[in-house]
Design a protein around this motif. Structure first.
Motif, short mmCIF file in Angstrom:
data_model
loop_
_atom_site.label_atom_id
_atom_site.label_comp_id
_atom_site.label_asym_id
_atom_site.label_seq_id
_atom_site.Cartn_x
_atom_site.Cartn_y
_atom_site.Cartn_z
N ASN A 36 0.74 -0.98 -0.30
CA ASN A 36 -0.18 -0.27 -0.06
C ASN A 36 1.03 1.57 -0.03
N ILE A 37 1.68 1.25 -0.53
CA ILE A 37 3.45 2.39 -0.36
C ILE A 37 2.71 3.78 -1.25
N VAL A 38 1.66 3.30 -2.16
CA VAL A 38 1.42 4.37 -3.17
C VAL A 38 0.21 5.80 -2.03
N LEU A 39 -0.17 4.14 -1.28
CA LEU A 39 -1.25 5.19 -0.23
C LEU A 39 -1.46 6.07 0.22
N LEU A 40 -0.17 5.22 1.34
CA LEU A 40 1.18 5.82 2.20
C LEU A 40 1.35 7.02 1.89
N LEU A 41 1.45 7.10 0.29
CA LEU A 41 2.56 8.33 -0.03
C LEU A 41 0.84 9.92 -0.31
N ILE A 42 0.84 9.16 -0.83
CA ILE A 42 -0.66 10.49 -0.85
C ILE A 42 -1.18 10.90 0.26
N VAL A 101 0.40 10.75 3.84
CA VAL A 101 1.62 11.70 4.34
C VAL A 101 1.52 12.86 3.89
N TYR A 102 1.67 12.68 2.47
CA TYR A 102 1.92 13.89 2.13
C TYR A 102 0.73 14.95 1.56
N ALA A 103 -0.39 14.08 2.03
CA ALA A 103 -1.83 15.06 1.82
C ALA A 103 -1.96 16.26 3.29
N CYS A 104 -1.36 15.11 4.58
CA CYS A 104 -1.37 15.41 5.79
C CYS A 104 -0.05 16.96 5.91
N TYR A 105 1.60 16.26 5.18
CA TYR A 105 2.45 17.77 5.77
C TYR A 105 2.32 18.73 4.63
N TYR A 106 1.60 19.22 3.31
CA TYR A 106 1.64 20.21 2.50
C TYR A 106 0.32 20.60 2.82
N PHE A 107 -0.63 20.37 3.38
CA PHE A 107 -1.60 20.61 3.84
C PHE A 107 -2.66 20.27 5.38
N PHE A 108 -2.86 18.99 5.11
CA PHE A 108 -4.01 19.80 6.39
C PHE A 108 -2.83 19.77 7.67
N PHE A 109 -1.39 19.50 7.94
CA PHE A 109 -0.78 20.00 9.52
C PHE A 109 -0.39 21.80 9.05
N LEU A 164 -11.29 11.55 8.93
CA LEU A 164 -11.92 11.74 8.56
C LEU A 164 -11.42 10.89 6.81
N PHE A 165 -10.18 12.40 6.74
CA PHE A 165 -9.73 11.36 5.36
C PHE A 165 -8.64 10.83 5.96
N PHE A 166 -8.47 10.19 7.17
CA PHE A 166 -7.01 9.74 8.06
C PHE A 166 -7.35 8.09 7.64
N VAL A 167 -9.41 7.94 7.80
CA VAL A 167 -9.56 6.77 8.08
C VAL A 167 -10.04 5.99 7.22
#
Length: 333
Positions: free
Chosen positions: A48-54, A56-64, A77-80
């Protein structure tokens, strides 16, 4: 680790990310020793590496960094959603190789995926928090340095104008020469003084002009003894640091009777700057003349050195009975 090194590392952040993911993806190959199923084991670990990358970087560059009152519920909700997709996608991939795996448990694997998402996101959140804190600290540092430099410039110009005024009362001819030197000093303070770094040649010339002006004004009281050895004139230094020590020496010495000597030494190599400034003074006279007000320049310079050269400088101030000496070593590599 100095702030300069941290800044260089942050500028190359992309390489840190690449190194992290290369190690993360290849780790299963080092962990498992069964060569018969090493490919299957690697696919299982990174299914599941592709989904993990999506995620992580959605959180890193947006949600954080996202500022919204609904941030937490939307993030959860996004994480679940992404972890469920990760489990389903991983299950689909593993069904292709399931006959190779003994004692496999989908429940255990699903919990592993959720734990993996949480762990990696926490690692990146830690790095994000560190980067944010450093940038904030750096912004505060720059603001403080600007404030310190704004204290230096008027202080220097006020002293120089006093020098010229004093000389116009006794010698108009030399006053014109002092005005020309002041013009050069104005140019330095207004242009070079605003820069983060200047060449040692330019900064040293500024100091020599200042000494020249004071040698004209105090020709019967102050003698400058200068020893300079500059092997590399292109070495960079923060402006308006060394001049403070010379100004301080002139102030102390000008209050004394008779002819006195100010000794200055400057040695510059490719890696180190060594500077000393020594002058006579009368401690009792200083205390009764409200001389402590002149210490603002030294306190200011100490603070600037701590901000600009953390763990890269050594400042020693010797306050003897009748002698005052400043020694400064700077790592400038």
């Amino acid at each position: 680790m100095t702030s300069f090194r941290i800044e260089n590392i942050l500028k190359k952040e992309i390489y840190l990310h690449i190194i992290f993911w290369v190690l993360y993806i290849t780790y299963p190959l080092l962990k498992h020793t069964d060569s018969n199923y090493i490919l299957v084991q690697w696919i299982t670990a990174n299914s599941n590496i592709v989904l993990l990358l999506i995620t992580v970087y959605a959180c890193y560059y947006f949600f954080f960094s996202w500022r919204n009152r609904y941030k937490i519920p939307v993030l959860l909700l996004f994480f679940v959603l992404m972890t469920v997709l990760g489990v389903l996608f991983s299950e689909y991939i593993l069904n292709l190789y399931i006959y190779h795996l003994d004692g496999y448990s989908y429940k255990t694997h699903a919990l592993g995926i959720v734990s993996e998402y949480i762990l990696v996101c926490l690692i990146f959140y830690s790095f994000y928090s560190f980067k944010k804190a450093y940038k904030l600290s750096n912004h505060l540092r720059i603001a403080e340095l600007k404030n310190l430099k704004s204290q230096i410039n008027p202080h220097f110009l006020f002293n120089t104008l006093n020098n010229i005024y004093a000389y116009t009362l006794t010698n108009d001819k030399k006053a014109s020469e002092l005005i020309l030197k002041l013009s050069d000093n104005f140019k330095y303070v207004l242009h070079e003084g605003k820069k983060e770094k200047v060449s040692i040649a330019i900064d040293w010339q500024h100091i020599k002009d200042y000494m020249y002006m004071n040698s004209l004004r105090w020709e019967d009281k102050i003698i400058f003894e200068v020893d300079e050895e500059i092997k590399n004139e292109n070495v960079l230094i923060s402006p308006l640091i060394l001049i403070t020590f010379v100004e301080n020496a002139v102030k102390y010495t000008s209050k004394l009777k008779g002819e006195n000597k100010v000794s200055i030494q400057l040695k510059v190599s490719d890696k180190e700057l060594f500077f000393t400034c020594e002058n006579p003074y009368n401690a009792e006279y200083v205390l009764t003349d409200d001389w402590k007000s002149s210490g603002i320049g030294l306190k200011n310079t100490k603070k600037r050195l701590e901000l600009l050269y953390p763990n890269q400088h050594e400042l020693k101030i010797e306050d003897r009975k009748d002698q005052f000496k400043v020694t400064l070593k700077l790592d400038i590599c």
